[in-house]
Design a protein around this motif. Structure first.
Motif, PDB file in Angstrom:
ATOM      1  N   ARG A  56       0.941  -1.169   0.025  1.00  0.00           N
ATOM      2  CA  ARG A  56      -0.040  -0.082  -0.026  1.00  0.00           C
ATOM      3  C   ARG A  56       0.617   1.203   0.060  1.00  0.00           C
ATOM      4  O   ARG A  56       0.483   2.342  -0.755  1.00  0.00           O
ATOM      5  CB  ARG A  56      -0.906  -0.227   1.099  1.00  0.00           C
ATOM      6  CG  ARG A  56      -2.041   1.235   1.352  1.00  0.00           C
ATOM      7  CD  ARG A  56      -2.693   1.022   2.546  1.00  0.00           C
ATOM      8  NE  ARG A  56      -1.998   0.809   3.805  1.00  0.00           N
ATOM      9  CZ  ARG A  56      -1.419   1.800   4.501  1.00  0.00           C
ATOM     10  NH1 ARG A  56      -1.042   3.041   3.992  1.00  0.00           N
ATOM     11  NH2 ARG A  56      -0.649   1.521   5.488  1.00  0.00           N
ATOM     12  N   ALA A  59       2.595   1.863  -3.189  1.00  0.00           N
ATOM     13  CA  ALA A  59       1.620   1.741  -4.531  1.00  0.00           C
ATOM     14  C   ALA A  59       1.777   2.828  -5.459  1.00  0.00           C
ATOM     15  O   ALA A  59       1.818   2.483  -6.776  1.00  0.00           O
ATOM     16  CB  ALA A  59       0.326   1.796  -4.074  1.00  0.00           C
ATOM     17  N   ASN A  60       2.368   4.005  -5.082  1.00  0.00           N
ATOM     18  CA  ASN A  60       2.768   5.150  -6.009  1.00  0.00           C
ATOM     19  C   ASN A  60       4.051   4.986  -6.728  1.00  0.00           C
ATOM     20  O   ASN A  60       4.503   6.026  -7.705  1.00  0.00           O
ATOM     21  CB  ASN A  60       2.703   6.485  -5.452  1.00  0.00           C
ATOM     22  CG  ASN A  60       1.298   6.911  -5.089  1.00  0.00           C
ATOM     23  OD1 ASN A  60       0.226   6.334  -5.376  1.00  0.00           O
ATOM     24  ND2 ASN A  60       1.024   7.628  -3.756  1.00  0.00           N
ATOM     25  N   TYR A  61       4.850   3.844  -6.313  1.00  0.00           N
ATOM     26  CA  TYR A  61       6.091   3.652  -6.918  1.00  0.00           C
ATOM     27  C   TYR A  61       6.063   2.149  -7.526  1.00  0.00           C
ATOM     28  O   TYR A  61       6.782   1.292  -7.105  1.00  0.00           O
ATOM     29  CB  TYR A  61       7.305   3.748  -5.711  1.00  0.00           C
ATOM     30  CG  TYR A  61       7.058   5.163  -5.282  1.00  0.00           C
ATOM     31  CD1 TYR A  61       7.970   6.287  -5.527  1.00  0.00           C
ATOM     32  CD2 TYR A  61       6.379   5.399  -3.945  1.00  0.00           C
ATOM     33  CE1 TYR A  61       7.950   7.434  -4.848  1.00  0.00           C
ATOM     34  CE2 TYR A  61       6.285   6.393  -3.410  1.00  0.00           C
ATOM     35  CZ  TYR A  61       7.277   7.681  -4.012  1.00  0.00           C
ATOM     36  OH  TYR A  61       6.989   8.652  -3.344  1.00  0.00           O
TER      37      TYR A  61
END
Length: 109
Positions: A56, A59-61
Motif C-alpha cells: 500500500r 503503490a505510487n512507486y
C-alpha cells in the motif's frame, strides 16, 4: 518527523533509508524517485508491517513492487535488534554511531 520516532522506529527508518539509497545508486536515479521521504517515515511508523502494508505504501512507486518482501524482511528484523544497534537519542552520539554504522548489522537490504 523522525524526532517523534522511538529508537527502534529510527532503526527501521535508517534501514529503509539505506535501502532507498542503494536502490537509487543502482538505478542511477535520485532517491526521491525510488521512494519519497514521507513513505520512508510511514514505513518506520508501522509497528508490525505486513506485505499488504508495504504494498500500500509503495503503490505510487510501481518500480519498487518487486522489493516489497525485501523491505518487509528488513523492517521486521529491525524491530527487535539488540540495543547497541539502535540509533542513540543524543544527537552527538548518534552522529558518532551512524558515522561508523555498518548497514547490514540489522539485517539490511
Amino acid at each position: 518527523g523522525s524526532a517523534k520516532l522511538s529508537r527502534r522506529q529510527q532503526g527501521v527508518l535508517r534501514e529503509v533509508y539505506l535501502w532507498r539509497e542503494e536502490a537509487a545508486a543502482a538505478a542511477d536515479r535520485p532517491p526521491f524517485k525510488i521512494v519519497g521521504p514521507d513513505v520512508l517515515l510511514a514505513i518506520a511508523e508501522l509497528s508490525s508491517p505486513t506485505i499488504a502494508d508495504i504494498e500500500r505504501l509503495l503503490a505510487n512507486y510501481p518500480r519498487q513492487a518487486r522489493n516489497v518482501e525485501t523491505v518487509v524482511a528488513a523492517v521486521t528484523r529491525c524491530l527487535a535488534p539488540p540495543a547497541p544497534n539502535l540509533p542513540h537519542p543524543d544527537p552527538a552520539a548518534a552522529q558518532a554511531q551512524w558515522g561508523a554504522y555498518q548497514p547490514r548489522t540489522c539485517g539490511g537490504v
